[in-house]
Every structure is written in structure tokens, then in C-alpha cells.
Design an enzyme around this catalytic site. Structure first.
Site, PDB file in Angstrom:
ATOM      1  N   ARG A 164       1.343   1.565  -7.708  1.00 42.86           N
ATOM      2  CA  ARG A 164       1.435   1.243  -6.282  1.00 42.86           C
ATOM      3  C   ARG A 164       1.346  -0.261  -6.019  1.00 42.86           C
ATOM      4  O   ARG A 164       1.484  -0.700  -4.870  1.00 42.86           O
ATOM      5  CB  ARG A 164       0.302   1.947  -5.522  1.00 42.86           C
ATOM      6  CG  ARG A 164       0.412   3.460  -5.501  1.00 42.86           C
ATOM      7  CD  ARG A 164      -0.891   4.084  -5.048  1.00 42.86           C
ATOM      8  NE  ARG A 164      -1.948   3.895  -6.038  1.00 42.86           N
ATOM      9  CZ  ARG A 164      -3.224   4.254  -5.869  1.00 42.86           C
ATOM     10  NH1 ARG A 164      -3.598   4.789  -4.706  1.00 42.86           N
ATOM     11  NH2 ARG A 164      -4.115   4.066  -6.824  1.00 42.86           N
ATOM     12  N   ASP A 206     -15.897   2.950  -2.100  1.00 44.25           N
ATOM     13  CA  ASP A 206     -14.512   3.206  -1.669  1.00 44.25           C
ATOM     14  C   ASP A 206     -14.492   4.081  -0.417  1.00 44.25           C
ATOM     15  O   ASP A 206     -13.574   4.871  -0.194  1.00 44.25           O
ATOM     16  CB  ASP A 206     -13.687   3.853  -2.776  1.00 44.25           C
ATOM     17  CG  ASP A 206     -12.202   3.474  -2.713  1.00 44.25           C
ATOM     18  OD1 ASP A 206     -11.797   2.829  -1.727  1.00 44.25           O
ATOM     19  OD2 ASP A 206     -11.461   3.835  -3.638  1.00 44.25           O
TER      20      ASP A 206
END
Length: 395
Positions: A172, A292
Site C-alpha cells: 500500500r 494503532d
């Protein structure tokens, strides 16, 4: 109704078993103006005319508020279509996990989410009583900016303290070259020198075979100090973790992510990773743990399509701390990765420690390891494990 934060009263915390993060034993603390004003072994005789809210902790462990250094404060995700964009975490999701400071960032989606939106969420968290900062940029090169310049973003926009999360070794990412990484790192470093901020590049690590090779080459071929590079998610592959240990010995700071790990998976759970790190002899001040939170935790098939998804949350940090204690790691040895190490790297003055003059970001843990009392800059956010301050749109 918009929640208005008023000046916090003076508070006296009695009979706290203080971990600052080093073990100090039984102490009493006087708080005021968002700071720790006094700490001592003898219960102070305060004048009756002084309006003080006294709380007896009855020997509960008192630790610094956690600093979650990797949070998608505006939400993350989006890898499987617009419907998979994760919403922004709400205030009590942080505080009930003992988190009193956060660092926000953009991830895969730095197109429909931008630096201005990120800043708006940082400011919103500040308005609600948390301490919050952010990174400019995102996964990709050229990076998302507010002013058009990374150096100006960091130097001139007070909450922005570095660049992140720039993706490497991930399908990505924008596959940055060594020259591109060095240019971005130099921008961060110089802006940090100009402004007194951290000036780091917070690097998202995917599970690609190149691992941390790009960072090694950056250290080998430039004059930039190793502290500028902070790779995160280093426990996602066991071999990647070994690379991270090598970089920590060279002067980098490495960040472990408290994400779920399945039995037999080629990854280390955060508690296992921290124990391995500390046992390796790598500098103990160069490791941290983050959550996260607000980001999606996707699984991909062989063609790069999402085949499963979880969502990160700040509670995973407290879960990790309790897992560390359950396996016998002393609290004073575990805590720096959640507190003082993060504050040191990010140059967050007054954070990550319990000491006179530091911010009154404090968490009292109950016998089961839950956040029983949480104060952010002296204001009570959680009492008896229940949030007493909530975000505007929380029910």
C-alpha cells in the site's frame, strides 16, 4: 450540549503506591493547576480554608498516564472501499484505557483524510481535556501537508511534531526510494531543530521482504542521527523484529504494536516482543508500545485484497501491560515503554513521569489491573472504572 471544561480544583491523592515509572513506594500527592505540586511520604496538614478534593487510593498502584504514540484520531481504514473507513475513536475509549496523551496520524487514506482534518481532531481532544499532538504526512510520497511544506508544517504548526506514518515494505506504500526517504527525514530533522520538537519520521512497516533495509541504508549513507527514524509494527514478523533490535542498538527508537496475534502466527504479541526486547540487551529507553487505535487491522489475500479486518483500540495497551505483569515482569520495568520512553523520544515535556512539576496525568490501577481512576492534567476522567467525562457525541 457542548461540554465545557472548567478549572480543576486542587486534589490530594492519599496513600498511592507510586510508580514514576520507577517504584517509589507509598506517597501522597498534591495536585493543582494541572500539575503535581508536591509529593511526600507524610500526609500534609493542609489548612481547612483550602478547598481540596481528597481521594484515598488505599495503596493502589499509581502510574503515569499512558502516551499512545500511534492513533488514527480521525479514523483509519478504507482499504476495502469507502464503507470500511473506520470512525474516529471517542474520548472515553482512550481514558478508560488509561491513555491521557495521544499522537494522531494519517494512514493508507491520506487523500480523503488530510492534515487539516487530523488537526481538527487533535484540537477537539485537547478541548475535551486530553493532551494531543499529530504527525504531518501519511503513507505516501509526496506527503500530505497543511502549508505545502513538511518543514513549515512542523516548524510553524504547534501540534505537529514529525512525519508519519510513512509506509515502507508494504504493497500500500508509494514504494519510496532511498533518496525520497532521506529527503523527508532531513525535512523532519531540520524542522525539529528549528522548533525544539521531536522531528522524527514514524515509519509504518508492512510485511514485505525488504523489511528495514531502507532504514539501514539511510543510516549507512547519511549524516542523519538514528533517532530520526522510528519504525513501528516491528513485531508483525519475527524476522522483522530481529532487524528492529539491530536498529535499536544503532540508535533508532522502535515501536511495538499491541495488535492481536493468533497462535502459530509469524508475529510476536506485544508482551512477548517487549520481554524479548528487554532480554536482548538493546537499550531499554529505545522501545515503546502503541495501539494503532482507530486504524483497521486488515488481512490481505495473495492478490492484495482485504479478506478480514479488525480495528485497533487503546485498550490493547492496558491489556498488554497486564499480560506483562502476569508473566512476571516488574511493573517498573514494563512501564517506560508506555510512558517515559515515548515522552523522551517525542520531547513531550512534563509527560510520562510522576514528579513535582510534571503534568498531573495519572492512572490508579485496581487489583485486577483496570484503570480505576484516571486524571488528565488533574481533571478526573474516570472514577471507579467509569468515565465521568465523555465526548460530545458519546451516549
Amino acid at each position: 450540549m457542548i461540554q465545557t471544561l472548567t478549572a480543576t480544583p486542587m486534589r490530594l491523592l492519599r496513600n498511592a503506591d507510586v510508580y514514576a515509572p520507577e517504584a517509589l513506594g507509598r506517597r501522597h500527592l498534591l495536585l493543582g493547576g494541572g500539575k503535581v505540586l508536591w509529593m511526600g511520604e507524610v500526609d500534609p496538614a493542609l489548612p481547612a480554608s483550602l478547598d481540596v478534593d481528597a481521594i484515598d487510593l488505599d495503596g493502589a498502584r499509581l502510574v503515569p498516564g499512558f502516551i499512545d504514540g500511534h492513533v488514527h484520531v480521525s479514523g483509519g481504514g478504507g482499504e476495502a472501499g469507502f464503507a470500511t473507513r473506520v470512525p474516529a475513536p471517542l474520548l472515553s475509549r482512550y481514558t478508560t484505557a488509561g491513555v491521557t496523551s495521544v499522537v494522531g496520524l494519517l494512514g493508507t487514506d491520506d487523500a480523503t483524510r488530510n492534515t487539516a482534518e487530523l488537526l481538527s481532531h487533535v484540537y477537539a481532544l485537547r478541548e475535551q481535556g486530553l493532551s494531543a499532538w499529530g504527525y504531518c504526512g501519511g503513507y505516501h510520497v509526496p506527503p500530505a501537508t497543511l502549508t505545502g511544506s513538511l518543514r513549515s508544517d512542523i516548524a510553524l504548526v504547534e501540534p505537529l511534531i514529525g512525519i508519519g506514518e510513512l509506509a515502507i515494505s508494504d504493497h500500500r506504500s508509494s514504494q519510496p526510494t532511498l533518496d525520497e526517504l532521506l529527503r523527508l527525514a532531513s525535512e523532519a530533522h531540520v524542522a525539529g531543530l528549528m522548533s525544539g520538537k521531536a522531528g522524527i519520521v514514524h515509519l509504518h512497516l508492512g510485511d514485505g521482504v525488504r523489511g528495514l533495509d531502507l532504514v539501514r541504508r539511510a543510516l549507512d549513507t547519511s549524516e542523519l542521527p538514528p533517532r530520526v527514524f522510528q519504525p513501528t509494527h516491528v513485531n508483525r514478523k519475527q524476522a522483522l523484529f530481529e532487524e528492529a533490535l539491530e536498529l535499536a542498538r544503532r540508535g533508532c527508537h522502535v515501536d511495538i504494536t499491541a495488535f492481536p496475534v493468533e497462535e502459530g502466527e509469524d508475529a510476536w504479541p506485544a508482551d512477548e516482543a517487549l520481554v524479548r526486547y528487554l532480554d536482548s540487551g538493546a537499550p531499554p529507553e529505545r522501545v515503546s508500545i502503541s495501539s494503532d487505535a482507530g486504524g483497521c487491522l486488515p488481512c490481505f489475500d495473495g492478490e492484495g485484497r482485504v479478506c478480514g479486518m479488525d480495528v485497533g483500540h487503546s485498550g490493547s495497551m492496558l491489556d498488554t501491560l497486564n499480560a506483562l505483569l502476569a508473566r512476571g515482569l516488574p511493573l517498573e520495568r514494563a512501564l517506560p515503554a508506555f510512558t517515559s520512553n515515548v515522552a523522551g523520544l517525542l520531547r513531550l515535556a512534563g509527560k510520562g513521569r510522576i514528579a513535582v512539576g510534571c503534568d498531573a496525568d495519572l492512572v490508579a490501577l485496581d487489583a485486577a489491573g483496570r484503570a480505576d481512576l484516571v486524571l488528565a492534567r488533574g481533571a478526573v476522567h474516570v472514577r471507579a472504572g467509569v468515565p465521568v467525562r465523555r465526548g460530545m457525541f458519546e451516549r
